[in-house]
Design a protein around this motif. Structure first.
Motif, short mmCIF file in Angstrom:
data_model
loop_
_atom_site.label_atom_id
_atom_site.label_comp_id
_atom_site.label_asym_id
_atom_site.label_seq_id
_atom_site.Cartn_x
_atom_site.Cartn_y
_atom_site.Cartn_z
N THR A 117 0.83 -1.21 0.00
CA THR A 117 0.00 0.00 0.00
C THR A 117 0.86 1.25 0.00
OG1 THR A 117 -1.78 -1.17 1.17
CG2 THR A 117 -1.81 1.24 1.24
N ILE A 118 1.90 1.27 0.83
CA ILE A 118 2.81 2.42 0.86
C ILE A 118 3.52 2.58 -0.48
CG2 ILE A 118 4.91 3.34 1.92
CD1 ILE A 118 4.03 1.92 4.52
N MET A 119 3.94 1.47 -1.06
CA MET A 119 4.69 1.49 -2.31
C MET A 119 3.85 2.05 -3.46
SD MET A 119 6.44 -1.78 -4.20
CE MET A 119 4.85 -2.58 -4.43
N THR A 120 2.57 1.67 -3.51
CA THR A 120 1.71 2.08 -4.62
C THR A 120 0.91 3.34 -4.32
OG1 THR A 120 -0.08 0.65 -3.81
CG2 THR A 120 1.47 -0.29 -5.43
N GLN A 121 0.76 3.66 -3.04
CA GLN A 121 -0.06 4.79 -2.60
C GLN A 121 -1.42 4.74 -3.29
OE1 GLN A 121 2.10 8.55 -1.95
NE2 GLN A 121 0.31 9.63 -2.75
N CYS A 122 -2.03 3.55 -3.17
CA CYS A 122 -3.30 3.27 -3.86
C CYS A 122 -4.38 3.00 -2.81
CB CYS A 122 -3.11 2.07 -4.78
SG CYS A 122 -4.61 1.50 -5.58
N PHE A 123 -5.48 3.75 -2.89
CA PHE A 123 -6.55 3.61 -1.90
C PHE A 123 -7.19 2.22 -1.91
CE2 PHE A 123 -11.01 4.32 -0.50
CZ PHE A 123 -10.72 4.63 0.84
N PRO A 124 -7.49 1.62 -3.08
CA PRO A 124 -8.03 0.25 -3.06
C PRO A 124 -7.09 -0.74 -2.38
CG PRO A 124 -8.43 1.23 -5.19
CD PRO A 124 -7.53 2.18 -4.44
N ALA A 125 -5.77 -0.56 -2.53
CA ALA A 125 -4.82 -1.44 -1.84
C ALA A 125 -4.93 -1.26 -0.33
CB ALA A 125 -3.40 -1.14 -2.30
N LEU A 126 -5.18 -0.03 0.12
CA LEU A 126 -5.37 0.22 1.54
C LEU A 126 -6.62 -0.49 2.05
CD1 LEU A 126 -4.73 1.70 4.20
CD2 LEU A 126 -6.04 3.66 3.31
N LEU A 127 -7.71 -0.43 1.28
CA LEU A 127 -8.94 -1.12 1.68
C LEU A 127 -8.71 -2.63 1.76
CD1 LEU A 127 -11.66 0.79 -0.39
CD2 LEU A 127 -11.06 1.10 2.02
N PHE A 128 -7.97 -3.16 0.78
CA PHE A 128 -7.65 -4.59 0.78
C PHE A 128 -6.83 -4.96 2.01
CE2 PHE A 128 -4.75 -8.06 -0.86
CZ PHE A 128 -5.70 -9.06 -0.80
N THR A 129 -5.89 -4.11 2.38
CA THR A 129 -5.06 -4.36 3.56
C THR A 129 -5.89 -4.34 4.84
OG1 THR A 129 -3.13 -3.37 2.47
CG2 THR A 129 -3.07 -3.53 4.87
N ILE A 130 -6.79 -3.38 4.95
CA ILE A 130 -7.63 -3.27 6.14
C ILE A 130 -8.56 -4.47 6.26
CG2 ILE A 130 -9.50 -1.95 7.22
CD1 ILE A 130 -8.21 0.58 6.04
N ALA A 131 -9.18 -4.86 5.14
CA ALA A 131 -10.08 -6.03 5.16
C ALA A 131 -9.31 -7.29 5.52
CB ALA A 131 -10.75 -6.18 3.80
N GLY A 132 -8.13 -7.46 4.95
CA GLY A 132 -7.32 -8.63 5.26
C GLY A 132 -6.87 -8.65 6.72
N PHE A 133 -6.48 -7.48 7.22
CA PHE A 133 -6.05 -7.40 8.62
C PHE A 133 -7.18 -7.77 9.56
CE2 PHE A 133 -5.70 -4.65 12.47
CZ PHE A 133 -4.67 -5.35 13.08
N TYR A 134 -8.38 -7.29 9.28
CA TYR A 134 -9.53 -7.63 10.13
C TYR A 134 -9.77 -9.14 10.15
CZ TYR A 134 -14.35 -8.25 11.62
OH TYR A 134 -15.47 -8.70 12.27
N GLN A 135 -9.81 -9.75 8.96
CA GLN A 135 -10.10 -11.19 8.89
C GLN A 135 -8.99 -12.00 9.55
OE1 GLN A 135 -13.01 -13.09 7.56
NE2 GLN A 135 -11.83 -14.18 9.11
N MET A 136 -7.73 -11.65 9.29
CA MET A 136 -6.63 -12.40 9.87
C MET A 136 -6.56 -12.22 11.38
SD MET A 136 -3.53 -12.25 7.06
CE MET A 136 -3.89 -10.70 6.26
N THR A 137 -7.00 -11.07 11.88
CA THR A 137 -7.05 -10.86 13.32
C THR A 137 -8.08 -11.78 13.96
OG1 THR A 137 -6.35 -8.54 13.11
CG2 THR A 137 -7.48 -9.16 15.15
N VAL A 138 -9.24 -11.92 13.30
CA VAL A 138 -10.27 -12.84 13.81
C VAL A 138 -9.72 -14.27 13.86
CG1 VAL A 138 -12.52 -13.87 13.31
CG2 VAL A 138 -12.18 -11.41 13.02
N TRP A 139 -9.06 -14.70 12.78
CA TRP A 139 -8.48 -16.04 12.76
C TRP A 139 -7.41 -16.20 13.83
CZ3 TRP A 139 -7.66 -15.76 6.76
CH2 TRP A 139 -8.88 -16.03 6.12
#
Length: 321
Positions: free
Chosen positions: A272-294
């Motif tokens: 996300t930092i490398m691309t400075q892309c908002f969709p990549a940020l959303l993907f990171t947040i969604a993944g972080f939430y799910q992986m935290t639950v697991w």
């Protein structure tokens, strides 16, 4: 002497005496079948196979046997003796898990899809954006390489590294999971490969350190997966407390229960930092939430299963979460 012999005889008969176990439907409570001539050393998997012979619809992977209608799922390795079924109340409850599909199949579909989805936007700008050749920055090619590397790695790990504790999962999950992975791949790729995409604000000073962080986290993630593989002998479901090995990337085991998730979140933060892309940020947040639950679920299971499990560890984020 006769008393001793009699007692030994009674113990032997108790161990090997055949039992009758009533199988009830977990939701309705109605009897499905009754298993006769079950001995104390029959496993839960044996019971499932006997049920399957009577009802071919309920293949073993589709069955969940429980002591109570809403109780825990009994593991296939547990024996009838270990269940301590009361005389006169030898009942087990069966819940139908629905059609099943292999975990490996699901993972291969999940991880192969994002590669092809991203390729479509990267290689066919005329088809997507209506231009013959998109004006691309070096970071666009780097992002493509990172994205492809990550998912090719995941496909290869699924095929050669991962050892699954559960062989199957509900078939409906493949549609949900593929929608998530494939959809986000298209969402991220559309913006990064767009002709109007602008490079990160700080240029190479932002791109290359983030790229280095991405590679480091990918190596860390791979190292943890190898460590998990080596902790589980082939063909078994053995679980043990994970500890750091000689690989320095595994030192994170001293701080968290699921460092594979920690490293993966780190990879996508760097992406996300490398691309400075908002969709990549959303993907990171969604993944972080799910992986935290697991991670929280796995951490709790470790604490329940192992009385000597290190209490200082956190599920996913060292010292915090």
């Amino acid at each position: 002497m006769l008393v001793v012999v009699y007692c030994v005889h009674c113990v032997i008969m108790c161990f090997f005496a055949s039992l009758q176990i009533e199988i009830l439907h977990a939701k309705s409570g109605k009897q499905i079948t009754r298993l006769d001539h079950v001995d104390n050393y029959s496993t839960v998997l044996d019971l499932k196979k006997w049920i399957y012979k009577q009802f071919p619809r309920y293949y073993p992977a589709r069955q969940s046997l429980r002591l109570e209608p809403r109780g825990r799922n009994l593991s296939d390795e547990e024996t009838v003796r270990s269940l301590d079924l009361r005389v006169g109340d030898r009942k087990l409850y069966l819940r139908d898990l629905g059609p099943q599909i292999g975990w490996k199949t699901v993972f291969l579909c999940e991880y192969a899809g994002p590669i092809f989805a991203y390729l479509l936007f990267y290689l066919r700008p005329a088809f997507i954006y209506g231009v013959t050749k998109a004006k691309t920055q070096p970071v666009v090619h780097i992002a493509f390489a990172c994205w492809t590397f990550h998912y090719v790695k995941r496909v290869l790990e699924t095929q050669f590294v991962h050892r699954f504790s559960h062989g199957t999962m509900p078939i409906r999950n493949i549609f949900k999971n593929c929608t998530y992975y494939w959809g986000f791949a298209a969402f991220v790729a559309y913006y990064i490969n767009h002709p109007l995409y602008t490079p990160p604000a700080y240029g190479d000073l932002q791109v290359y350190p983030a790229l280095a962080g991405f590679v480091i986290n990918e190596l860390g993630n791979f190292s943890i997966h190898l460590a998990f593989m080596n902790m589980r002998p082939p063909g078994t479901k053995t679980r043990s407390i994970p500890y750091p090995t000689g690989n320095p990337f595994t030192s994170l085991f001293s701080l968290v229960s699921c460092p594979n998730y920690t490293y993966e979140v780190g990879s996508w933060v760097c992406f996300t930092i490398m691309t400075q892309c908002f969709p990549a940020l959303l993907f990171t947040i969604a993944g972080f939430y799910q992986m935290t639950v697991w991670a929280i679920g796995k951490h709790r299971n470790y604490l329940k299963e192992f009385s000597n499990y290190p209490r200082s560890r956190k599920p996913i984020i060292p010292f915090l979460l």
